[in-house]
Design an enzyme around this catalytic site. Structure first.
Site, PDB file in Angstrom:
ATOM      1  CE  LYS A  79      -3.892  -3.076   7.316  1.00 49.44           C
ATOM      2  NZ  LYS A  79      -2.384  -2.401   7.825  1.00 49.44           N
ATOM      3  CB  SER A 154      -3.320   1.022   6.413  1.00 47.69           C
ATOM      4  OG  SER A 154      -2.418   0.252   6.786  1.00 47.69           O
ATOM      5  CB  SER A 178      -0.234   0.568   9.144  1.00 49.16           C
ATOM      6  OG  SER A 178      -0.351   1.699   7.997  1.00 49.16           O
TER       7      SER A 178
END
Lengths: 500, 97, 479
Positions: A79, A154, A178
């Site tokens: 990420k 996210s 997330s």
């Protein structure tokens, strides 16, 4: 089956026995990315040369007879809010578009020490604020099961990369859901560890008291493998758990008889969609059939978790993002003649609307006249929520519920209504407030073929029980082996063209 | 409590965040909705509850006082939007503390 | 009439090897931005880890100022924007500082004034802004060096108990003295390792309400503090006498003009939005840990001064001067241990010793005369080996050359002539050479004997035992 489609635990023995080279494995993943990522848009940065170089180094080591490391040759999608030395780390913000960290996050060191190879940096909601990856300043990521839908957020890029076989394993971060919510939306396994289990050093801070990095993988065994590599005490993170940790792979046994599983009634309220409710009910039956004791429990303060979460996370975020002032890194609007207006303008132009909204909210709840009413009160409510969990864990070994009230929604459906978007995290937020682990495993599909996730929550630092229950459940089902069908045709998709 | 346009304007200054007219009005509406949810916290009796600042529950996490090599100044400065020599360069500072 | 009400905030840099929250060196004289890392530069994702020594120094200092140690102390974020604050918040201690409710006693005019210490807390220092081409506001741009960012600071805040500019000066001296005794800070104002901000208001003598206070900045020495306060008391008194009101503001001390100058109005209190630092777990400073640290406290200047007066029967003046620094006090005590007579040692230390240190600029830490050498020299005076007058010469030689007094006396032939036969020969020669004066003495002009003594001393280059010479002359001329 192509190498990129294998689970980590399937690929690892092939690499260690040198049946395939790391270069072949990595190339397969890179090929998949170039074939499909124009549509999925999971990656902000693909580290092609870096990955191939590392792959050749690994092959050379193996050829010399050195033993394969625990994650040897696995392509990992990271990420883009996790610092990678020398590799652009943007947090999906225009503000950090060209930011190249001078240091590695501790998890990156752990992964590389274990032999994993960074294949790229994945898309996300800007600074991890969001639940659909539509708040990325770069481009939206599409849900591989249905490209008109969001992948969740996210960590949407990591989730999409894993399910579309654009990576073997991935890292996400989870502050209020997330990891788990996109895992649920994309039909993969995602684990948010207990607060402090995995070092936050190098994770671009959103809400410091809740942020955790965790694995996003194709199945539970892979999840345990990655967790074993990244968990552990780090003197660089003052909140890091100093205790001994078990070998998580030892808990991957299909027998869970005698375990008591609580079902909080607050997670089955009127906001839950019928499709998810149905899948969850079936999952419960499956668990019961596996020999666990199901127990109805209550977390009376859980319905206030979302409110407390948005107060605390916004307050911490506002302060954490204050360092983005255009002095040491980041974007600077050059027209300004003085520091204050330079900073205000740069931030005004560099941040997206959701980030701005949270900064405003966070500043508001900390300002002198609201501080006690909102911020301190939220911290007290947090104590109530943590106490609720403690009480139920006196009689339950873990809790289960749906990960998210709905399956993946349509792109654009909630972008105009932040509150509706926030509600997507209603079941994932309580564990972050209490610091306990939470995990999402695939537990079914709705009529339109969209995956549903089962959330399992456990006692603080008891990831082992989560993995054990998740593994047994997974072994008894086949949701984790399904893959999205044929590649979607990018030309049929409207909007959201890739810009980077 | 309701959030007003003046609140948003004041906070944007406090947070060093320039907001145009449109987003200010939009934020007033959106944040009012969010605050409505947050105001529900008032229903709870939290008297006697401690404030949970961090769920880790640790205390006295300290490091030994040992100086280790820093990063090279070039590395420190490599992301700077503007620099002069080994200094970070910023526009003049109007508000003096 | 008016009395000033003064409160002082002191920031002292702690003498640690590494910074407060990272392992960068605290040597901020290094080339710009060379002692920095992602943590002290506030890079995204970097986290603070507290320096054990800094905490220990904080507790130590709080104990030295008689504070209550906060068991559950913690750190907070103070949010404000400034380019030299890398994170745009400062990690400091707001609600639960390490030390609360202390005091320090200041000897002043044969009295003791007790100044209460409100709090002692730890925080991180800011970087340094260099304003190119002018003052801060009219420079076109500023240059940032973060070497100093994150250096540990201790803030010591007094209650508004100080009642005169001189008291402020004495308070600061005692504070510095104490910090130096503790060894926690260099306290060099000129290098910025000690900084102070002063708040002052005036009010009618004896009133219990506070009037509007003014903050004074740019105070680069304790004298500057005293003078700026003198100025400010006069200024505020005149403002009030003229029927106007003192304005709440920050004023700058202009050293050249010897006046305070208005800097900016404080319209409203700043909203720093303090909240507990989520990246740092709280502290738990147990009673036993406090006792452990207490046991490491040295004897503090006030106590040492008292003891010097009591045990060595020294006057207050001597005791104060001798205890001004730990090194001087140690030196004194060691010499007394070897020699015995405290007042004599004190006279020498405060007299010749201090004179030579001042004249040469050599500090106590690099003085070549060992306390045992001073004691040996004093013993030589007592034994009559050297005269008190010669001793000064000997001591100067000891100070510059670092030799022992025995060696110097031997090398330079400075041993006092106390041998009676030798002295008789010299005395007789002087009488012979100064027949006229000798006759005057014989005739009863007693005063004239001094001239003859002087002649003997001249002839012996001061080495003759003056008492013996006197007796011998009298024996020969008067009896």
């Amino acid at each position: 089956m192509r190498l990129n489609e294998l689970k980590a635990h399937e690929l690892l023995p092939m690499i260690s026995r040198q049946e395939v080279t790391v270069e072949e494995a990595v190339t397969c993943v890179l090929d998949r990315i170039s074939a499909i990522d124009g549509t999925i848009q999971a990656y902000i940065t693909v580290t092609c040369e870096h990955a191939l170089r590392k792959a050749r180094e690994a092959d050379a080591r193996l050829a010399k007879g050195e033993p394969a490391r625990p994650l040897e040759g696995l392509s990992v999608a990271v990420k883009d809010n996790i610092s990678t030395k020398g590799i652009r780390t943007t947090a999906a913000s225009k503000y950090l578009e060209d930011f190249i960290p001078p240091y590695d996050a501790t998890v990156i060191q752990h992964l590389e020490d274990a032999g994993a190879i960074i294949i790229g940096k994945t898309n996300m909601d800007e600074f991890a604020m969001g639940s659909s990856t539509e708040n990325s300043a770069m481009f939206p990521t599409r849900n591989p099961w249905n490209p008109k839908r969001v992948p969740g957020g996210s960590s949407g890029g990591s989730a999409a990369a894993v399910i579309s076989d654009e990576a073997v394993i991935a890292l996400g971060s989870d502050t209020g859901g997330s990891i788990r919510q996109p895992a649920s939306f994309c039909g993969i396994v995602g684990l948010k560890p207990s607060y402090g289990l995995v070092s936050r050093h190098g994770l671009i801070g959103y809400a410091s008291s809740m942020d955790q990095i965790g694995p996003m993988t194709k199945d539970v065994r892979d999840c345990a493998l990655v967790l074993s590599a990244i968990a552990g005490h780090d003197p660089k993170d003052s909140q890091s758990y100093p205790g001994e940790l078990p070998d998580y792979t030892e808990y991957l046994i299909p027998d869970i008889t005698g375990i008591t599983v609580g079902v909080p009634k607050e997670f089955l309220d009127e906001g839950l969609s019928q499709a998810v409710r149905d899948a969850f009910t079936e999952a419960l039956e499956k668990l019961e059939a596996l020999g666990v004791t199901i127990k109805d429990v209550s977390l009376p303060h859980a319905r206030h978790a979302l409110a407390a979460y948005y107060v605390i996370s916004s307050a911490e975020a506002g302060s954490n993002l204050a360092r983005l002032d255009g002095v040491r890194y980041g974007v600077r609007t050059c027209a300004s003649e003085d520091f204050a207006s330079m900073m205000a303008k740069s931030r005004g132009e560099g941040f997206g609307p959701e980030v701005k909204r949270r900064i405003v909210l966070g500043t508001y709840v900390l300002s002198a006249e609201n501080h006690d009413k909102y911020f301190n009160e939220a911290l007290r409510v947090r104590s109530l929520i943590a106490r609720d969990f403690q009480e139920v864990f006196e009689t339950c070994d873990c809790l289960v519920g749906p990960t998210s009230p709905t399956v993946a929604f349509e792109a654009g459906e909630k972008t105009r209504d932040p509150l509706a978007m926030y509600l997507s995290d209603v079941y994932t937020v309580p564990p972050n407030l209490a610091g306990i682990p939470g995990m999402s495993v695939p537990c079914g599909f709705d009529k339109e073929g969209m995956p549903v996730g089962l959330q399992i929550m456990g006692r603080q630092y008891d990831e082992a029980t989560l993995l054990q229950v998740a593994y047994a459940f997974e072994q008894a089902t086949d949701f984790h082996v399904r893959r999205p069908e044929a590649e979607p045709n990018a030309y049929e998709l409207a909007g959201g063209e890739r810009s980077v | 409590m309701k959030i007003t346009k003046e609140d948003v304007a004041r906070i944007s200054v406090l947070a060093r965040l320039e907001l145009d007219e449109d987003s200010q009005s939009q934020f007033v509406e959106q944040l009012s909705g969010i605050l409505k949810v947050i105001n529900a916290l008032d229903e709870l009796d939290t008297s006697g509850m401690n404030q949970t600042i961090s769920p880790a529950g640790l205390t006295n996490v300290l490091r030994e006082d040992i100086a280790l090599p820093s990063i090279a100044p070039e590395e420190a400065l490599s992301n700077a939007p503007d620099r002069e020599g080994a200094f970070f360069k910023v526009p003049r500072i109007l508000d003096v503390d | 009439m008016f009395e000033p009400v003064i409160g002082i905030e002191v920031h002292a840099q702690l003498k640690t090897e590494s910074k407060m929250f990272c392992s960068c060196s605290t040597n901020f004289d290094a080339s710009p931005n060379s002692n920095t890392c992602p943590i002290c530069l506030g890079f995204p994702g970097a986290l603070p880890v507290l320096n054990k020594k800094a905490l220990e120094y904080g507790i130590k200092t709080a104990l030295a100022f008689n504070c209550d140690i906060t068991e559950c102390s913690r750190f907070d974020r103070k949010n404000y924007f400034y380019p030299d604050i890398p994170k745009n918040y400062q990690i400091t201690q707001d609600a639960f500082p390490v030390g609360l409710n202390g005091y320090v006693d200041i000897p002043l005019d044969n009295d003791v004034r007790r100044i209460r210490i409100k709090r002692v807390h730890l925080e991180e220092d800011a970087g340094k802004s260099i304003h190119e081409g002018g003052t801060i506001t009219d420079a076109a741009f500023s240059l940032e060096d973060y070497n100093r960012a994150g250096v540990p600071l201790l803030e010591i805040v007094s209650e508004p108990d100080i009642r005169s500019p001189r008291e402020a000066y004495e308070y600061l001296c005692m504070l510095r003295r104490t910090l130096l005794y503790l060894g926690v800070s260099d306290c060099k104002m000129e290098e910025g390792s000690l900084r102070c901000d002063v708040n002052i208001s005036i009010r009618p003598k004896g009133a219990d309400k506070f009037w509007t206070q003014v903050e004074l900045k740019n105070l680069n020495s304790f004298r500057a503090v005293e003078r700026s306060l003198d100025y400010e008391v006069r200024r505020q008194s005149q403002v009030v006498a003229a029927g106007e009101e003192v304005i709440r503001e920050t004023r700058h001390w202009d050293e050249a003009g010897q006046a305070t100058v208005s800097m900016r109005r404080k319209e409203t209190a700043e909203d720093y939005r303090y909240f507990p630092e989520p990246d740092l777990p709280p502290l738990n400073i147990t009673g036993s840990r406090v006792e452990e640290i207490k046991a490491t406290l040295p004897e503090l200047p006030g106590a040492r001064r008292e003891r010097f007066m009591r045990d060595y029967e020294l006057p207050e003046y001597d005791a104060s001067l001798l205890t001004d620094t730990q090194e001087l006090a140690d030196y004194f005590e060691e010499a007394v241990r070897e020699y015995g007579q405290a007042k004599t040692v004190s006279n020498w230390v405060m007299g010749e010793f201090s004179r030579l240190m001042n004249a040469t600029g050599i500090g106590i830490e690099s003085v070549k005369v060992a306390p045992s050498d001073l004691a040996a020299m004093l013993k030589m005076i007592d034994k009559g080996t050297i005269s008190g007058k010669i001793a000064k010469t000997v001591f100067e030689e000891m100070f510059t050359e670092g030799k022992s007094p025995e060696v110097i006396v031997k090398e330079k032939g400075l041993v006092q002539i106390a041998d009676e036969e030798e002295l008789i020969r010299i005395v007789d020669r002087v009488i012979e050479e100064n027949g006229e004066v000798a006759d005057q003495v014989r005739a009863g002009k007693d005063k004239a004997i001094g001239f003859l003594v002087g002649q003997v001393m001249k002839m012996t280059k001061g080495r003759a035992n003056p008492q013996m010479v006197n007796e011998l002359l009298r024996g020969r001329l008067i009896n």
